[in-house]
Design a protein around this motif. Structure first.
Motif, PDB file in Angstrom:
ATOM      1  N   ASP A   3       0.826  -1.213   0.000  1.00 21.28           N
ATOM      2  CA  ASP A   3       0.000   0.000   0.000  1.00 21.28           C
ATOM      3  C   ASP A   3       0.859   1.263   0.000  1.00 21.28           C
ATOM      4  O   ASP A   3       0.358   2.348  -0.279  1.00 21.28           O
ATOM      5  N   ASP A   4       2.122   1.149   0.357  1.00 27.10           N
ATOM      6  CA  ASP A   4       3.040   2.296   0.411  1.00 27.10           C
ATOM      7  C   ASP A   4       4.427   1.770   0.023  1.00 27.10           C
ATOM      8  O   ASP A   4       5.224   1.392   0.881  1.00 27.10           O
ATOM      9  N   PRO A   5       4.718   1.703  -1.295  1.00 28.12           N
ATOM     10  CA  PRO A   5       5.922   1.042  -1.782  1.00 28.12           C
ATOM     11  C   PRO A   5       7.244   1.443  -1.116  1.00 28.12           C
ATOM     12  O   PRO A   5       8.113   0.575  -0.982  1.00 28.12           O
ATOM     13  N   PRO A   6       7.452   2.686  -0.648  1.00 28.42           N
ATOM     14  CA  PRO A   6       8.718   2.977   0.038  1.00 28.42           C
ATOM     15  C   PRO A   6       8.954   2.090   1.266  1.00 28.42           C
ATOM     16  O   PRO A   6      10.103   1.872   1.662  1.00 28.42           O
ATOM     17  N   LEU A   7       7.879   1.558   1.848  1.00 28.56           N
ATOM     18  CA  LEU A   7       8.030   0.678   3.007  1.00 28.56           C
ATOM     19  C   LEU A   7       8.718  -0.636   2.642  1.00 28.56           C
ATOM     20  O   LEU A   7       9.414  -1.219   3.468  1.00 28.56           O
ATOM     21  N   VAL A   8       8.536  -1.102   1.415  1.00 30.32           N
ATOM     22  CA  VAL A   8       9.177  -2.352   0.989  1.00 30.32           C
ATOM     23  C   VAL A   8      10.688  -2.211   1.135  1.00 30.32           C
ATOM     24  O   VAL A   8      11.358  -3.069   1.707  1.00 30.32           O
ATOM     25  N   GLU A   9      11.217  -1.099   0.631  1.00 34.50           N
ATOM     26  CA  GLU A   9      12.660  -0.867   0.728  1.00 34.50           C
ATOM     27  C   GLU A   9      13.078  -0.560   2.161  1.00 34.50           C
ATOM     28  O   GLU A   9      14.057  -1.103   2.657  1.00 34.50           O
ATOM     29  N   ARG A  10      12.331   0.283   2.838  1.00 32.52           N
ATOM     30  CA  ARG A  10      12.685   0.660   4.210  1.00 32.52           C
ATOM     31  C   ARG A  10      12.756  -0.560   5.121  1.00 32.52           C
ATOM     32  O   ARG A  10      13.661  -0.684   5.938  1.00 32.52           O
ATOM     33  N   LEU A  11      11.784  -1.450   5.001  1.00 32.62           N
ATOM     34  CA  LEU A  11      11.734  -2.629   5.849  1.00 32.62           C
ATOM     35  C   LEU A  11      12.524  -3.801   5.264  1.00 32.62           C
ATOM     36  O   LEU A  11      12.651  -4.836   5.899  1.00 32.62           O
ATOM     37  N   ASN A  12      13.026  -3.617   4.034  1.00 33.47           N
ATOM     38  CA  ASN A  12      13.755  -4.678   3.335  1.00 33.47           C
ATOM     39  C   ASN A  12      12.908  -5.954   3.288  1.00 33.47           C
ATOM     40  O   ASN A  12      13.342  -7.022   3.691  1.00 33.47           O
ATOM     41  N   VAL A  13      11.686  -5.800   2.795  1.00 32.13           N
ATOM     42  CA  VAL A  13      10.745  -6.915   2.734  1.00 32.13           C
ATOM     43  C   VAL A  13      11.111  -7.816   1.558  1.00 32.13           C
ATOM     44  O   VAL A  13      11.085  -7.387   0.415  1.00 32.13           O
ATOM     45  N   THR A  14      11.471  -9.057   1.869  1.00 30.76           N
ATOM     46  CA  THR A  14      11.727 -10.049   0.833  1.00 30.76           C
ATOM     47  C   THR A  14      10.710 -11.176   0.895  1.00 30.76           C
ATOM     48  O   THR A  14      10.542 -11.903  -0.066  1.00 30.76           O
ATOM     49  N   SER A  15      10.066 -11.345   2.041  1.00 28.52           N
ATOM     50  CA  SER A  15       8.983 -12.316   2.180  1.00 28.52           C
ATOM     51  C   SER A  15       8.089 -11.876   3.328  1.00 28.52           C
ATOM     52  O   SER A  15       8.501 -11.088   4.178  1.00 28.52           O
TER      53      SER A  15
END
Length: 111
Positions: free
Chosen positions: A63-75
């Protein structure tokens, strides 16, 4: 039931920052819609919220793509434990029992 006894859903990075600012200890789950394991974690996180003084929040990084990078979401589900606004440890090993999550949040923090 007070708000601190159930997980809080956060919409975006700004809400995450505000949540981190207002709580000393935070357990964050990054989840995605349609993730069965993520959905099965919700009652576990509710139990953790009631059993500890840790504030529990959930956020969908899609829902907020910058969070993917900030949290380093891989799974997902991804659990991140914060103390004083800083990420201390993380686990992304699928379903976690309430006991496992309680141990995760209560691990001694390295000085």
């Amino acid at each position: 039931m007070s708000d601190s006894q159930k997980p809080t859903y956060l919409a975006d990075e700004a809400e995450l920052d505000a949540f981190l600012e207002s709580h000393d200890r935070v357990l964050l789950e990054a989840y995605t819609d349609g993730c069965g394991i993520c959905a099965s974690m919700e009652p576990v996180l509710g139990n953790v919220a009631r059993a500890t003084d840790v504030a529990v929040a959930l956020v969908n990084p899609r829902d907020d793509p910058p969070l993917v990078e900030r949290l380093n979401v891989t799974s997902v589900p991804l659990l991140v434990y914060y103390e004083d606004g800083e990420p201390v440890r993380r686990v992304a090993d699928g379903f976690q029992s309430a006991d496992a999550v309680l141990e995760f949040v209560d691990e001694p923090t390295a000085a």
